[in-house]
Motif scaffolding. Sequence first.
Motif, PDB file in Angstrom:
ATOM      1  N   GLU A  71      -2.033 -46.938  -5.514  1.00  0.00           N
ATOM      2  CA  GLU A  71      -2.797 -47.049  -4.264  1.00  0.00           C
ATOM      3  C   GLU A  71      -4.225 -46.515  -4.386  1.00  0.00           C
ATOM      4  OE1 GLU A  71      -0.615 -45.479  -0.993  1.00  0.00           O
ATOM      5  OE2 GLU A  71       1.257 -46.449  -1.559  1.00  0.00           O
ATOM      6  N   ILE A  72      -4.837 -46.679  -5.541  1.00  0.00           N
ATOM      7  CA  ILE A  72      -6.243 -46.320  -5.715  1.00  0.00           C
ATOM      8  C   ILE A  72      -7.098 -47.459  -5.176  1.00  0.00           C
ATOM      9  CG2 ILE A  72      -8.062 -45.813  -7.399  1.00  0.00           C
ATOM     10  CD1 ILE A  72      -5.943 -44.599  -9.190  1.00  0.00           C
ATOM     11  N   PRO A  73      -8.062 -47.195  -4.310  1.00  0.00           N
ATOM     12  CA  PRO A  73      -8.903 -48.256  -3.749  1.00  0.00           C
ATOM     13  C   PRO A  73      -9.916 -48.760  -4.776  1.00  0.00           C
ATOM     14  CG  PRO A  73      -9.630 -46.135  -2.954  1.00  0.00           C
ATOM     15  CD  PRO A  73      -8.375 -45.876  -3.739  1.00  0.00           C
ATOM     16  N   PRO A  74     -10.652 -49.833  -4.457  1.00  0.00           N
ATOM     17  CA  PRO A  74     -11.689 -50.331  -5.379  1.00  0.00           C
ATOM     18  C   PRO A  74     -12.717 -49.261  -5.725  1.00  0.00           C
ATOM     19  CG  PRO A  74     -11.228 -51.948  -3.682  1.00  0.00           C
ATOM     20  CD  PRO A  74     -10.465 -50.714  -3.297  1.00  0.00           C
ATOM     21  N   ILE A  75     -13.409 -49.446  -6.826  1.00  0.00           N
ATOM     22  CA  ILE A  75     -14.238 -48.401  -7.402  1.00  0.00           C
ATOM     23  C   ILE A  75     -15.438 -48.054  -6.535  1.00  0.00           C
ATOM     24  CG2 ILE A  75     -15.717 -49.951  -8.756  1.00  0.00           C
ATOM     25  CD1 ILE A  75     -15.440 -47.890 -11.066  1.00  0.00           C
ATOM     26  N   TRP A  76     -15.902 -48.986  -5.679  1.00  0.00           N
ATOM     27  CA  TRP A  76     -17.067 -48.688  -4.844  1.00  0.00           C
ATOM     28  C   TRP A  76     -16.715 -47.864  -3.602  1.00  0.00           C
ATOM     29  CZ3 TRP A  76     -15.241 -53.661  -5.732  1.00  0.00           C
ATOM     30  CH2 TRP A  76     -14.555 -54.259  -4.671  1.00  0.00           C
ATOM     31  N   MET A  77     -15.436 -47.607  -3.382  1.00  0.00           N
ATOM     32  CA  MET A  77     -15.021 -46.766  -2.270  1.00  0.00           C
ATOM     33  C   MET A  77     -14.955 -45.300  -2.716  1.00  0.00           C
ATOM     34  SD  MET A  77     -12.124 -49.210  -0.478  1.00  0.00           S
ATOM     35  CE  MET A  77     -11.980 -48.128   0.938  1.00  0.00           C
ATOM     36  N   PRO A  78     -15.012 -44.355  -1.780  1.00  0.00           N
ATOM     37  CA  PRO A  78     -15.073 -42.929  -2.160  1.00  0.00           C
ATOM     38  C   PRO A  78     -13.925 -42.483  -3.050  1.00  0.00           C
ATOM     39  CG  PRO A  78     -15.602 -43.192   0.168  1.00  0.00           C
ATOM     40  CD  PRO A  78     -15.162 -44.544  -0.319  1.00  0.00           C
ATOM     41  N   GLU A  79     -12.712 -42.992  -2.824  1.00  0.00           N
ATOM     42  CA  GLU A  79     -11.570 -42.560  -3.616  1.00  0.00           C
ATOM     43  C   GLU A  79     -11.366 -43.391  -4.873  1.00  0.00           C
ATOM     44  OE1 GLU A  79     -11.426 -43.513  -0.496  1.00  0.00           O
ATOM     45  OE2 GLU A  79     -11.168 -41.642   0.658  1.00  0.00           O
ATOM     46  N   GLY A  80     -12.274 -44.333  -5.140  1.00  0.00           N
ATOM     47  CA  GLY A  80     -12.123 -45.196  -6.296  1.00  0.00           C
ATOM     48  C   GLY A  80     -12.231 -44.446  -7.613  1.00  0.00           C
ATOM     49  N   GLN A  81     -11.571 -44.959  -8.635  1.00  0.00           N
ATOM     50  CA  GLN A  81     -11.568 -44.315  -9.950  1.00  0.00           C
ATOM     51  C   GLN A  81     -11.785 -45.359 -11.038  1.00  0.00           C
ATOM     52  OE1 GLN A  81      -8.021 -41.969 -10.663  1.00  0.00           O
ATOM     53  NE2 GLN A  81      -8.002 -41.113  -8.605  1.00  0.00           N
ATOM     54  N   TRP A  82     -12.513 -44.968 -12.040  1.00  0.00           N
ATOM     55  CA  TRP A  82     -12.686 -45.799 -13.224  1.00  0.00           C
ATOM     56  C   TRP A  82     -11.453 -45.647 -14.129  1.00  0.00           C
ATOM     57  CZ3 TRP A  82     -15.973 -49.490 -14.659  1.00  0.00           C
ATOM     58  CH2 TRP A  82     -15.976 -49.876 -16.004  1.00  0.00           C
ATOM     59  N   PRO A  83     -10.943 -46.691 -14.771  1.00  0.00           N
ATOM     60  CA  PRO A  83     -11.498 -48.048 -14.901  1.00  0.00           C
ATOM     61  C   PRO A  83     -10.873 -49.061 -13.954  1.00  0.00           C
ATOM     62  CG  PRO A  83      -9.814 -47.764 -16.553  1.00  0.00           C
ATOM     63  CD  PRO A  83      -9.820 -46.497 -15.727  1.00  0.00           C
ATOM     64  N   PHE A  84     -10.296 -48.603 -12.840  1.00  0.00           N
ATOM     65  CA  PHE A  84      -9.624 -49.524 -11.908  1.00  0.00           C
ATOM     66  C   PHE A  84     -10.663 -50.097 -10.947  1.00  0.00           C
ATOM     67  CE2 PHE A  84      -6.594 -46.013 -12.886  1.00  0.00           C
ATOM     68  CZ  PHE A  84      -5.802 -46.728 -13.782  1.00  0.00           C
TER      69      PHE A  84
END
Length: 315
Positions: A71-84
């Motif tokens: 449930e990690i959101p896209p990378i441009w959102m605050p909770e986003g994580q690389w490399p997802f």
Amino acid sequence: MTAIEQTATVSRPSRLSRALQSDLWWSFKRHPSAIAAAILLLILICTAFLSPLITVQNPYDLASLDLLNAEIPPIWMPEGQWPFILGTDVQGRDVLSAILYGSRASIIIGASSVLVSLVIGTMLGLVAGYHGKWADGLLMRTGDVLLSMPTMLIAILVSALARQALPPSLREAGASGVIVLAISLSAWVQYARTVRAQTMVERNKEYVQAARLIRLSKWKIMLKHILPNTTTPLLVTATLNFGLGILIEATLSFLGVGMPPEQPSLGTLIRIGNQYLFSGLWWIVLFPGLQLCLLVVSINVLGDWLRDALNPKLR
């Protein structure tokens, strides 16, 4: 080599040169939407088939999934994580990786269904158009029966019956083959009708009569002399049915009678994501749906251009 042969070899244009000078290429260069659709489709197909090299994980390998990354959101959102880049689903599966692998499955199934239905429809259409009489009546009445039923209903019925006929151990592994069979059995009629109509026109022409006089076999006449004159409408039909086959596969998977969750296609990903749409995990269903839309639209745009480009009345 003599001087005449050398001159003929030099002056003879290559296949690439003839293709670049053809009316089809001329029409393609002057059709911006066809160029954009071709570029987009090429990118989608290349990224799909190169997915093992460019993705961060194999979504088919359950051992590589980590629930801590769920449930990690896209990378441009605050909770986003690389490399997802496009986030993850509830199992920790990278959405972008699942989309690319799912696109590959959808493309293979769509292309395979077109190939199978094209071969079946072409052979039956040649037989019906060339022989006529009882063969024509039997094959075309069978086609009329299939056309009287919705394509999706036939595909669902065939898919369900084939799954029940397979042993339980082969149902998941043979899911893609079952879908190809289900789509092909409902799509061959279009090819058969197209080839039959063209064959009935060509069978009475002089070159076919000449082939009969020199006692060529019927199959040789049909395959070598008549079939090449039916390629233009077949090419257009196959292109448009390629996109339709991908849509039918996505619909079957969305309804739960297509690809299994362990081997997701775009339809399976949309079905899984739809279950979490109202819980805030919108990216699980949005991005696979967008990928499916781009894929089908690009194919349909190319099919529309090809239909117009090969129509002599519109030149």
